[in-house]
Write a protein that holds these residues in place. Structure first.
Motif, PDB file in Angstrom:
ATOM      1  N   SER A 128       0.843  -1.205   0.000  1.00 39.44           N
ATOM      2  CA  SER A 128       0.000   0.000   0.000  1.00 39.44           C
ATOM      3  C   SER A 128       0.873   1.247   0.000  1.00 39.44           C
ATOM      4  O   SER A 128       0.598   2.208  -0.724  1.00 39.44           O
ATOM      5  N   LYS A 153      -8.734  -1.520  -1.804  1.00 40.29           N
ATOM      6  CA  LYS A 153      -8.269  -0.143  -1.560  1.00 40.29           C
ATOM      7  C   LYS A 153      -7.905   0.588  -2.842  1.00 40.29           C
ATOM      8  O   LYS A 153      -8.074   1.791  -2.940  1.00 40.29           O
ATOM      9  N   TYR A 154      -7.358  -0.148  -3.802  1.00 42.15           N
ATOM     10  CA  TYR A 154      -6.815   0.482  -5.018  1.00 42.15           C
ATOM     11  C   TYR A 154      -7.277  -0.277  -6.267  1.00 42.15           C
ATOM     12  O   TYR A 154      -6.461  -0.937  -6.927  1.00 42.15           O
ATOM     13  N   GLU A 164       1.009   4.269  -2.624  1.00 43.53           N
ATOM     14  CA  GLU A 164       0.842   5.683  -2.223  1.00 43.53           C
ATOM     15  C   GLU A 164       2.014   6.532  -2.715  1.00 43.53           C
ATOM     16  O   GLU A 164       1.857   7.709  -3.021  1.00 43.53           O
TER      17      GLU A 164
END
Ligand code: CP3
Length: 339
Positions: free
Chosen positions: A187, A230-231, A191
């Motif tokens: 993650s 999340k992505y 980011e």
């Protein structure tokens, strides 16, 4: 980005291509940096060097994706297991995981200590041209566990397999720990600017089928599911080596599956159809010969024509491959598939 489009199965102008271990010893430019810095681990801890070496194969070979220059073992190192590389042996952990207490002592904030990786990712993304993708990565929970338990690369995996059969609960604890930290680690790479992430499960094939799913694949699936939640716009690539005959039961929420060189790609296509993009899978040793390379590229392109595909090798490039042959491979993959 043509690479990201191909990950999602969109039409592309040609089939994108990159090579596992494309930043490495076969490149004189890499060896030069390595001589200056002195050792491999120090290279991975220096964001400037990480950026420089990651971008080298883009400039030299014009591959469609850069892969972050780092190692799957930086994560367990930052969990608190000192790592060294020995010539002729490879990676070595002198401290290993033997007891429940050893697992408890691992640092669950290891992902926060990998700031040098995220800084490298940021620098790369700033310097990389817009049409080139940057792939972040991590080792699979099982594969990094094999090093954490065995202390080094192994032929038999006797120590960790003893755990598989006589202390499975303890091993599951370690794998769950690795999984959690790996999700955080990937993650943070995203980011920082990674455009895709790949999980390397080099030693999945050390397990029999039923145990492979229980101890390796299920954890990789968990990582993929978490990242996709999340992505959703970031492609997830899973690569287990040596598991061709287990593929009929491999599924999950990911985009791309890496095919190793020992698995015939037509067989993989029969199993996965166009549910995923297949990545691979030329036998890396073919790179010693241009005619052997041409034969394989033509065959793979023929099988994958009209299907979801990313060209790659079926494992890492070897250190003594002529750079010219690597260039030949990359150019040929693009040329032969261009619409
Ligand atoms: O693919 C890339 O170019 C990106 C960088 C990358 C490296 N290692 C750099 C590296 C990636 C994705 C890896 C993954 C990795 N590392 C795996 C999984 C993939 C695979 O090959 O199956 C594994 C099992 C490792 C652990 C590891 N690191 C080994 C077994 C070795 C080899 C030791 C040796 O002497 O060859 C390494 C070292 C390593 N990792 C090098 C590179 C470029 C060679 C370092 C050098 O000698 O300069």
């Amino acid at each position: 980005m043509i690479f990201v489009d191909a990950c999602f199965g969109k039409e592309t102008e040609y089939t994108p291509v990159w090579m596992m271990r494309q930043a490495g010893r076969y490149l004189p430019e890499y060896m030069e940096v390595r001589r200056k810095v002195g050792n491999f681990l120090d290279m991975t801890r220096n964001p400037e060097v990480v950026a420089e070496v990651t971008i080298q194969p883009i400039d030299i070979l014009d591959v469609d994706a850069a892969i972050l220059f780092s190692d799957i073992l930086n994560l367990p190192m930052e969990m608190g297991l000192p790592l060294r590389f020995e010539k002729g042996v490879g990676p070595i952990f002198d401290k290993t995981i033997d007891t429940e207490e050893d697992i408890e002592a691992l640092d669950s904030s290891a992902d926060e200590k990998l700031e040098y990786v995220y800084k490298g990712v940021k620098l790369i993304r700033e310097r990389l041209s817009e049409e080139k993708a940057l792939i972040g990565f991590a080792g699979s929970p099982w594969t990094i566990a094999t090093y954490m338990v065995e202390g080094r690369g192994s032929k038999q995996y006797a120590k960790i397999k003893k755990m598989v059969y006589s202390n499975p609960m303890m091993l599951h604890r370690l794998l769950a720990f690795n999984t959690k930290v790996t999700i955080e680690y990937l993650s943070k790479q995203i980011e920082a600017g990674a455009n895709a992430v790949m999980v390397f499960d080099s030693w999945g094939g050390a397990l029999e089928k039923e145990k492979f799913f229980e101890f390796s694949w299920n954890y990789m699936k968990e990582i993929a599911k978490n990242i996709k939640e999340k992505y959703p716009h970031i492609p997830v690539i899973l690569f287990s080596k040596g598991v061709g005959l287990y593929m009929d039961e491999m599924d999950g929420e990911f985009d791309v599956i890496g095919i190793d060189w020992a698995t015939p790609i037509d067989y993989a296509l029969r199993i996965f159809k166009d549910n995923y993009t297949l990545q691979g899978n030329m036998e890396p040793t073919r790179l010693y010969s241009k005619s052997a390379t041409k034969e394989a590229v033509e065959k793979i392109a023929g099988v994958m024509k009209g299907h979801r595909h990313i060209f790659n090798l079926g494992h890492g490039i070897l250190p003594d491959v002529p750079v010219e042959n690597a260039k030949y491979f990359v150019n040929l993959c693009k040329k032969i598939t261009r619409k």
